[in-house]
Design a protein around this motif. Structure first.
Motif, PDB file in Angstrom:
ATOM      1  N   LYS A 161       0.828  -1.207   0.000  1.00 58.23           N
ATOM      2  CA  LYS A 161       0.000   0.000   0.000  1.00 58.23           C
ATOM      3  C   LYS A 161       0.865   1.261   0.000  1.00 58.23           C
ATOM      4  O   LYS A 161       1.688   1.454   0.891  1.00 58.23           O
ATOM      5  N   ILE A 162       0.651   2.111  -1.002  1.00 55.74           N
ATOM      6  CA  ILE A 162       1.400   3.362  -1.098  1.00 55.74           C
ATOM      7  C   ILE A 162       0.466   4.567  -1.129  1.00 55.74           C
ATOM      8  O   ILE A 162       0.920   5.701  -1.234  1.00 55.74           O
ATOM      9  N   GLY A 163      -0.833   4.324  -1.053  1.00 53.79           N
ATOM     10  CA  GLY A 163      -1.789   5.419  -1.081  1.00 53.79           C
ATOM     11  C   GLY A 163      -1.917   6.013  -2.467  1.00 53.79           C
ATOM     12  O   GLY A 163      -1.603   5.386  -3.481  1.00 53.79           O
ATOM     13  N   SER A 164      -2.340   7.251  -2.533  1.00 58.81           N
ATOM     14  CA  SER A 164      -2.570   7.928  -3.812  1.00 58.81           C
ATOM     15  C   SER A 164      -1.281   8.422  -4.452  1.00 58.81           C
ATOM     16  O   SER A 164      -1.240   8.735  -5.642  1.00 58.81           O
ATOM     17  N   GLY A 165      -0.220   8.537  -3.642  1.00 60.66           N
ATOM     18  CA  GLY A 165       1.044   9.067  -4.144  1.00 60.66           C
ATOM     19  C   GLY A 165       1.228  10.551  -3.897  1.00 60.66           C
ATOM     20  O   GLY A 165       2.292  11.101  -4.184  1.00 60.66           O
ATOM     21  N   ILE A 173       2.737   9.117   2.874  1.00 62.52           N
ATOM     22  CA  ILE A 173       3.813   9.593   3.749  1.00 62.52           C
ATOM     23  C   ILE A 173       4.305   8.465   4.652  1.00 62.52           C
ATOM     24  O   ILE A 173       5.520   8.309   4.857  1.00 62.52           O
ATOM     25  N   GLY A 174       3.378   7.668   5.161  1.00 62.17           N
ATOM     26  CA  GLY A 174       3.764   6.547   6.006  1.00 62.17           C
ATOM     27  C   GLY A 174       4.598   5.529   5.249  1.00 62.17           C
ATOM     28  O   GLY A 174       5.590   5.001   5.779  1.00 62.17           O
ATOM     29  N   PHE A 175       4.207   5.254   4.014  1.00 61.48           N
ATOM     30  CA  PHE A 175       4.974   4.315   3.194  1.00 61.48           C
ATOM     31  C   PHE A 175       6.389   4.830   2.961  1.00 61.48           C
ATOM     32  O   PHE A 175       7.371   4.084   3.113  1.00 61.48           O
ATOM     33  N   LEU A 176       6.512   6.096   2.592  1.00 56.23           N
ATOM     34  CA  LEU A 176       7.838   6.661   2.337  1.00 56.23           C
ATOM     35  C   LEU A 176       8.706   6.612   3.586  1.00 56.23           C
ATOM     36  O   LEU A 176       9.890   6.241   3.529  1.00 56.23           O
ATOM     37  N   ARG A 177       8.118   6.981   4.720  1.00 52.38           N
ATOM     38  CA  ARG A 177       8.888   6.989   5.968  1.00 52.38           C
ATOM     39  C   ARG A 177       9.370   5.575   6.324  1.00 52.38           C
ATOM     40  O   ARG A 177      10.542   5.365   6.691  1.00 52.38           O
ATOM     41  N   ASP A 178       8.478   4.605   6.195  1.00 54.60           N
ATOM     42  CA  ASP A 178       8.841   3.223   6.528  1.00 54.60           C
ATOM     43  C   ASP A 178       9.909   2.682   5.565  1.00 54.60           C
ATOM     44  O   ASP A 178      10.827   1.964   5.988  1.00 54.60           O
ATOM     45  N   TYR A 179       9.773   3.023   4.295  1.00 54.44           N
ATOM     46  CA  TYR A 179      10.743   2.529   3.311  1.00 54.44           C
ATOM     47  C   TYR A 179      12.120   3.130   3.585  1.00 54.44           C
ATOM     48  O   TYR A 179      13.131   2.412   3.554  1.00 54.44           O
ATOM     49  N   PRO A 186      15.049   6.721  -0.273  1.00 57.10           N
ATOM     50  CA  PRO A 186      13.692   6.709  -0.803  1.00 57.10           C
ATOM     51  C   PRO A 186      13.557   5.617  -1.856  1.00 57.10           C
ATOM     52  O   PRO A 186      14.540   5.228  -2.491  1.00 57.10           O
ATOM     53  N   PRO A 187      12.352   5.110  -2.089  1.00 62.06           N
ATOM     54  CA  PRO A 187      12.155   4.079  -3.111  1.00 62.06           C
ATOM     55  C   PRO A 187      12.344   4.655  -4.507  1.00 62.06           C
ATOM     56  O   PRO A 187      12.202   5.863  -4.724  1.00 62.06           O
ATOM     57  N   PRO A 188      12.668   3.815  -5.492  1.00 60.25           N
ATOM     58  CA  PRO A 188      12.850   4.292  -6.867  1.00 60.25           C
ATOM     59  C   PRO A 188      11.616   4.971  -7.449  1.00 60.25           C
ATOM     60  O   PRO A 188      11.749   5.793  -8.363  1.00 60.25           O
ATOM     61  N   CYS A 189      10.443   4.653  -6.921  1.00 60.10           N
ATOM     62  CA  CYS A 189       9.212   5.252  -7.448  1.00 60.10           C
ATOM     63  C   CYS A 189       8.957   6.641  -6.889  1.00 60.10           C
ATOM     64  O   CYS A 189       7.988   7.307  -7.277  1.00 60.10           O
TER      65      CYS A 189
END
Length: 209
Positions: A161-165, A173-179, A186-189
């Motif tokens: 789950k990455i949300g809307s982006g 924001i949670g996905f980015l922070r956890d990654y 940061p992830p390549p995306c």
């Protein structure tokens, strides 16, 4: 041919930006379609309209991923990047007239910028909120939005789950922070040139050395 051009994902911190151009012979060709700004439609409505637009009208789509956006922003402003991509989409259809959703505070200037990138004669009309004013731009908005939404779903198959982006989305924001916490980058995306990503990286690495 008359074209409308719009983009989806300009302000996102994750995933691609998609620019779509839709062409028709006459504006009356779209009269029967319940087209308006894609953001005002439900996802199911957008998908249904997407199918009809692809079946009945000329389409050109240009996609630029996160790394491509970061590279472009190292050389130009985001508005200049969008103008080039709007022109690239128009080059795929080569219309006589084009309506584009203006990304510059000065709409007329934006229209001139888009036209300057074309290698064929085309009367470019740029207006703010053109996707709500002209059905042909609304149709382009639908195609761009659906194409980007599908790209986000593909990214979710890879990352979860990455949300809307978008930076306003707590899931994103949670996905980015956890990654960043797990991998140290940061992830390549993600668009690393975005302040949102840079700030998250700085604060996350301070909290989790």
């Amino acid at each position: 041919m008359i074209c409308g051009v719009d983009e989806a994902g300009k302000g996102s911190v994750i995933g691609p930006m998609v620019v779509a151009a839709v062409g028709c012979r006459a504006v009356e060709d779209l009269a029967a379609l319940p087209i308006r700004d894609s953001k005002a439609l439900r996802p199911k409505q957008r998908e249904e309209l997407y199918g009809v637009i692809f079946r009945d009208f000329a389409i050109a789509i240009v996609t630029i991923d996160a790394a491509g956006i970061d590279d472009a922003r190292s050389r130009m402003s985001m508005n200049a990047c969008v103008a080039e991509l709007h022109a690239e989409a128009l080059m795929g259809l080569r219309p006589e007239y084009a309506y584009v959703d203006a990304c510059d505070v000065n709409a007329e200037r934006y229209g001139r910028t888009v036209a300057s990138h074309l290698d064929f004669p085309c009367a470019v009309v740029a207006e703010h909120r053109a996707d709500a004013r002209y059905k042909i731009v609304g149709a382009a908005s639908v195609v761009a939005k659906v194409t980007r939404d599908r790209a986000i779903r593909e990214l979710e198959q890879q990352y979860g789950k990455i949300g809307s982006g978008y930076p306003s989305d707590p899931t994103t924001i949670g996905f980015l922070r956890d990654y960043i916490r797990e991998y140290g980058n940061p992830p390549p995306c993600a668009r690393r040139s975005w302040k949102t990503v840079a700030n998250l990286y700085q604060t996350t690495m301070q909290d989790f050395p």
